[in-house]
Design a protein around this motif. Structure first.
Motif, short mmCIF file in Angstrom:
data_model
loop_
_atom_site.label_atom_id
_atom_site.label_comp_id
_atom_site.label_asym_id
_atom_site.label_seq_id
_atom_site.Cartn_x
_atom_site.Cartn_y
_atom_site.Cartn_z
N TYR A 1 0.84 -1.20 0.00
CA TYR A 1 0.00 0.00 0.00
C TYR A 1 0.88 1.25 0.00
CZ TYR A 1 -4.31 -2.61 1.24
OH TYR A 1 -5.39 -3.44 1.25
N ASN A 2 1.89 1.25 0.85
CA ASN A 2 2.79 2.40 0.91
C ASN A 2 3.50 2.62 -0.42
OD1 ASN A 2 4.34 4.49 2.50
ND2 ASN A 2 6.01 3.17 1.83
N ASP A 3 3.97 1.55 -1.04
CA ASP A 3 4.66 1.69 -2.32
C ASP A 3 3.74 2.28 -3.39
OD1 ASP A 3 6.97 0.66 -1.23
OD2 ASP A 3 6.78 -1.31 -2.18
N GLU B 1 -7.75 12.14 0.98
CA GLU B 1 -7.17 12.57 2.25
C GLU B 1 -6.75 11.36 3.09
OE1 GLU B 1 -5.53 15.41 4.41
OE2 GLU B 1 -6.71 15.86 2.63
N LYS B 2 -7.56 10.29 3.03
CA LYS B 2 -7.22 9.06 3.76
C LYS B 2 -5.90 8.46 3.27
CE LYS B 2 -10.45 5.84 5.59
NZ LYS B 2 -11.56 4.92 5.37
N GLY B 3 -5.66 8.54 1.98
CA GLY B 3 -4.41 8.04 1.42
C GLY B 3 -3.22 8.83 1.92
N TYR B 4 -3.35 10.15 1.93
CA TYR B 4 -2.27 10.99 2.45
C TYR B 4 -2.05 10.74 3.94
CZ TYR B 4 -1.97 13.64 -1.89
OH TYR B 4 -1.78 13.99 -3.21
N ASP B 5 -3.15 10.55 4.69
CA ASP B 5 -3.04 10.23 6.12
C ASP B 5 -2.28 8.92 6.32
OD1 ASP B 5 -4.43 12.53 6.76
OD2 ASP B 5 -6.32 11.49 7.15
N PHE B 6 -2.58 7.91 5.48
CA PHE B 6 -1.88 6.63 5.58
C PHE B 6 -0.38 6.82 5.41
CE2 PHE B 6 0.22 3.03 3.67
CZ PHE B 6 -0.18 1.98 4.48
N LEU B 7 0.02 7.60 4.39
CA LEU B 7 1.45 7.83 4.15
C LEU B 7 2.12 8.50 5.34
CD1 LEU B 7 1.58 8.96 0.41
CD2 LEU B 7 2.31 6.78 1.37
N GLN B 8 1.47 9.48 5.94
CA GLN B 8 2.04 10.15 7.11
C GLN B 8 2.17 9.18 8.28
OE1 GLN B 8 -0.54 13.51 7.78
NE2 GLN B 8 0.73 14.86 6.54
N ARG C 1 7.41 3.92 10.68
CA ARG C 1 8.74 3.51 10.18
C ARG C 1 9.84 4.22 10.96
NH1 ARG C 1 9.44 5.87 4.98
NH2 ARG C 1 10.19 7.57 6.26
N ASP C 2 9.68 5.53 11.17
CA ASP C 2 10.69 6.29 11.91
C ASP C 2 10.82 5.79 13.34
OD1 ASP C 2 11.10 7.74 9.60
OD2 ASP C 2 9.97 9.50 10.29
N PHE C 3 9.69 5.48 13.98
CA PHE C 3 9.70 4.97 15.35
C PHE C 3 10.42 3.63 15.42
CE2 PHE C 3 7.75 2.19 18.56
CZ PHE C 3 8.09 2.88 19.71
N VAL C 4 10.08 2.72 14.52
CA VAL C 4 10.70 1.40 14.50
C VAL C 4 12.20 1.52 14.27
CG1 VAL C 4 10.84 -0.77 13.19
CG2 VAL C 4 8.61 0.14 13.86
N ILE D 1 13.22 6.61 -4.20
CA ILE D 1 12.17 7.31 -4.94
C ILE D 1 10.99 7.68 -4.06
CG2 ILE D 1 10.92 5.24 -5.71
CD1 ILE D 1 10.60 6.77 -8.40
N TYR D 2 10.80 6.96 -2.96
CA TYR D 2 9.63 7.21 -2.12
C TYR D 2 9.91 8.11 -0.94
CZ TYR D 2 7.92 3.44 -4.92
OH TYR D 2 7.57 2.66 -5.99
N GLU D 3 11.12 8.60 -0.84
CA GLU D 3 11.43 9.51 0.26
C GLU D 3 10.67 10.80 0.05
OE1 GLU D 3 13.17 8.72 3.00
OE2 GLU D 3 13.39 6.73 2.15
N ARG D 4 9.98 11.21 1.08
CA ARG D 4 9.19 12.45 1.00
C ARG D 4 9.80 13.49 1.90
NH1 ARG D 4 5.98 8.44 0.92
NH2 ARG D 4 5.36 8.39 3.06
#
Length: 100
Positions: free
Chosen positions: A12-14, A66-73, A79-82, A97-100
Motif C-alpha cells: 500500500y505504501n509503495d 485525504e485518507k491516502g495521504y493520512d496513511f502515508l504520514q 517507520r521512523d519509530f521502529v 524514490i519514495y522519500e518524501r
C-alpha cells in the motif's frame, strides 16, 4: 539470499508513494505507478481496487484521497519509530524514490 516478501502495508505504501510522486510531476498514470511500485499487473489492479474500497484513492482519474495521504504520514511515523527503537523483527527498507 532471497528477496524479502513485502507485506500488504508495504505494498500500500509503495503504491500510494508512487501515486504521490507521479502527482507532483503532473498526472498519475497507472502504468507508471505500477512500474514504480514493482508489481505484476494483476496484483497491481487488485491492490488498486482494495485501496479504492478503503477510500484511499480514486481510480478515474488516479489520485489519492485525504485518507491516502493520512496513511502515508502514519506509515512514515511508524517507520521512523521502529528505526529509532532499532526493533529487529521489523524491516523497513528505504527506497530512494519514495522519500518524501
Amino acid at each position: 539470499m532471497p528477496k524479502p516478501k513485502r507485506n500488504k502495508l508495504e505494498i500500500y505504501n509503495d503504491i500510494l508513494s508512487a501515486i504521490e510522486v507521479e502527482l507532483t510531476n503532473g498526472e498519475a498514470k497507472p502504468t507508471r505507478v505500477q512500474s514504480l511500485s514493482n508489481l505484476a499487473y494483476d496484483k497491481f489492479v487488485r491492490y488498486l481496487d482494495e485501496l479504492e474500497s478503503k477510500e484511499m484513492i480514486l481510480q478515474n482519474p488516479l489520485m489519492m484521497t485525504e485518507k491516502g495521504y493520512d496513511f502515508l504520514q502514519d506509515y512514515d511515523r511508524i517507520r521512523d519509530f521502529v528505526n529509532a527503537m532499532n526493533i529487529k523483527y521489523f524491516r523497513f527498507v528505504g527506497r530512494q524514490i519514495y522519500e518524501r
